[in-house]
Design a protein around this motif. Structure first.
Motif, mmCIF file in Angstrom:
data_model
loop_
_atom_site.group_PDB
_atom_site.id
_atom_site.type_symbol
_atom_site.label_atom_id
_atom_site.label_comp_id
_atom_site.label_asym_id
_atom_site.label_seq_id
_atom_site.Cartn_x
_atom_site.Cartn_y
_atom_site.Cartn_z
ATOM 1 N N PRO A 129 34.605 41.052 38.373
ATOM 2 C CA PRO A 129 35.016 40.359 39.599
ATOM 3 C C PRO A 129 36.373 40.863 40.089
ATOM 4 O O PRO A 129 37.219 41.250 39.279
ATOM 5 C CB PRO A 129 35.134 38.892 39.154
ATOM 6 C CG PRO A 129 34.392 38.786 37.879
ATOM 7 C CD PRO A 129 34.422 40.131 37.244
ATOM 8 N N ASP A 130 36.572 40.839 41.410
ATOM 9 C CA ASP A 130 37.851 41.258 41.995
ATOM 10 C C ASP A 130 38.222 40.230 43.058
ATOM 11 O O ASP A 130 37.911 40.373 44.234
ATOM 12 C CB ASP A 130 37.714 42.658 42.600
ATOM 13 C CG ASP A 130 39.052 43.201 43.091
ATOM 14 O OD1 ASP A 130 40.087 42.535 42.874
ATOM 15 O OD2 ASP A 130 39.062 44.299 43.677
ATOM 16 N N THR A 131 38.870 39.160 42.617
ATOM 17 C CA THR A 131 39.126 38.018 43.507
ATOM 18 C C THR A 131 40.540 38.026 44.076
ATOM 19 O O THR A 131 40.868 37.191 44.913
ATOM 20 C CB THR A 131 38.960 36.685 42.729
ATOM 21 O OG1 THR A 131 39.987 36.619 41.713
ATOM 22 C CG2 THR A 131 37.591 36.591 42.072
ATOM 23 N N SER A 150 43.315 37.656 42.131
ATOM 24 C CA SER A 150 44.271 37.119 41.152
ATOM 25 C C SER A 150 43.688 37.217 39.748
ATOM 26 O O SER A 150 42.463 37.233 39.570
ATOM 27 C CB SER A 150 44.612 35.655 41.466
ATOM 28 O OG SER A 150 43.538 34.815 41.088
ATOM 29 N N GLY A 185 41.719 34.073 38.974
ATOM 30 C CA GLY A 185 40.432 34.079 39.674
ATOM 31 C C GLY A 185 39.435 35.039 39.032
ATOM 32 O O GLY A 185 38.257 34.706 38.862
ATOM 33 N N ASP A 186 39.922 36.233 38.673
ATOM 34 C CA ASP A 186 39.024 37.225 38.059
ATOM 35 C C ASP A 186 38.485 36.722 36.721
ATOM 36 O O ASP A 186 37.285 36.852 36.433
ATOM 37 C CB ASP A 186 39.761 38.549 37.833
ATOM 38 C CG ASP A 186 40.001 39.323 39.136
ATOM 39 O OD1 ASP A 186 39.560 38.834 40.194
ATOM 40 O OD2 ASP A 186 40.626 40.384 39.075
ATOM 41 N N ALA A 196 35.995 33.896 37.209
ATOM 42 C CA ALA A 196 34.705 34.413 37.700
ATOM 43 C C ALA A 196 33.924 35.078 36.568
ATOM 44 O O ALA A 196 32.706 34.913 36.446
ATOM 45 C CB ALA A 196 34.941 35.391 38.852
#
Lengths: 220, 220
Positions: free
Chosen positions: B94-96, B98, B101-102, B105
């Motif tokens: 994942p590339d959110t 932050s 966040g990553d 995810a």
């Protein structure tokens, strides 16, 4: 996490030295149950869950097949009772005088109990059995729940010594000791990367850092 | 950690949506390999490792038994290649924007991929196969090593954004992402406690707290 019988100790990761003063319930029923348990552990080690049969257990325990079926129902009941029996031991978590010391001793117990392939085989076999048998999975869940509940005293003592913030009831001791164990079992049985003492140190460092940051504080 | 085929995605915990632009190697050999892989996954799900036979794979893939033996050697080779193929996908972590966040995810991907028993069965079957087959264990080790290597970019990006201290090379990204995954797999396959979204949150909180405390900083 050792128990008072070397064979059972190996189930689910024990190191297997009897603690002096441990109560050993005697009697014919207890001896029969122990003999059956030893045969189950031997069978799981030798053949895995899918190769374990009531016939094998009868032959290796000296207990008649009809008795085994009557009292344990079959292979699933035999495996589950082996874990139940492993949980009925006198094992207590390390008490070294510090949280860091206790957690390190606990982590090293896991590392050492799995370092010898022969000694680790029964533990691995029971964990593997849970993939194929729901009764084995339930017994494994109960075994670890009880085992980690015993370990919570490590955290209680640390709070009492002022090593962790907050009232004793505010720290989730079960979650903290699980956080130490998880990366070790993960390396052993999921990523299959092997396990050595530095892994124990690292698991403790991660859990302790998180504990000091308040990550194991329960919401109230 | 999904791949471009729904069946393979389920091996070892994928969620299984094809990413647009993913290269799909074509040709008869690739199609044969995919058909064989699907049959292996179906067989592991249905019968477990100990019940998987070359005959089953031949019947369900439409590939002749002699071809299977010649190209894969037997059951162990078939299981290992299924994992090798699962690793040859276009999955990216994942590339959110932050680190938190990553990692969240990533953890939720694990939770959701195992939430549906039917979808989780092939992954569980491969992890279980590694208890009985050294080639499967080796393939599992290689699969996770490669998968976690891909995840290290999460940590590289976090260091580049200034979310973690030190130069990029000083943070052990592989250890950090493993620390997020370990407690999830531990609940699923060792303590059998089940897994839900709060467990993902907690795993991330522990790993992040340890990361901010410098626990994943490599010694230089």
């Amino acid at each position: 996490m050792p128990v008072d019988n070397e064979q059972t100790a190996q189930v689910a990761g024990g190191t297997g030295t009897a603690r002096p003063g441990t109560r050993r319930p005697g009697g014919r029923t207890a001896r029969t149950r122990a003999a059956v348990r030893d045969a189950v552990v031997a069978g799981l080690t030798e053949h895995g869950y899918s190769g374990l049969t009531v016939e094998y257990v009868a032959e290796h325990s000296g207990v008649h097949k009809t008795t085994l079926y009557r009292r344990w129902g079959g292979v699933d009941g035999l495996v589950a009772d082996t874990l139940d029996l492993a949980g009925e031991d006198g094992w207590a978590p390390p008490d070294t005088g510090s949280l860091d010391g206790d957690l390190r001793a606990l982590a090293l117990e896991v590392v050492h109990s799995f370092a010898d392939p022969a000694a680790a085989a029964p533990s691995s076999a029971v964990i593997a059995a849970a993939f194929q048998s729901e009764p084995a999975a339930q017994a494994l869940r109960a075994y670890y729940a009880e085992r980690f509940a015993r370990c919570e005293v490590i955290v209680d003592r640390a709070v009492a010594r002022g090593e962790l913030p907050g009232p004793r009831s505010a720290v989730d001791g079960g979650a903290l000791v699980r956080a130490v164990a998880a990366p070790l079992f993960f390396r052993l049985f999921i990523t299959r990367e092997g396990l050595d003492e530095p892994d124990a140190d690292h698991a403790v460092a991660v859990a302790l850092a998180a504990a000091h940051a308040g990550t194991f504080t329960k919401e109230t």
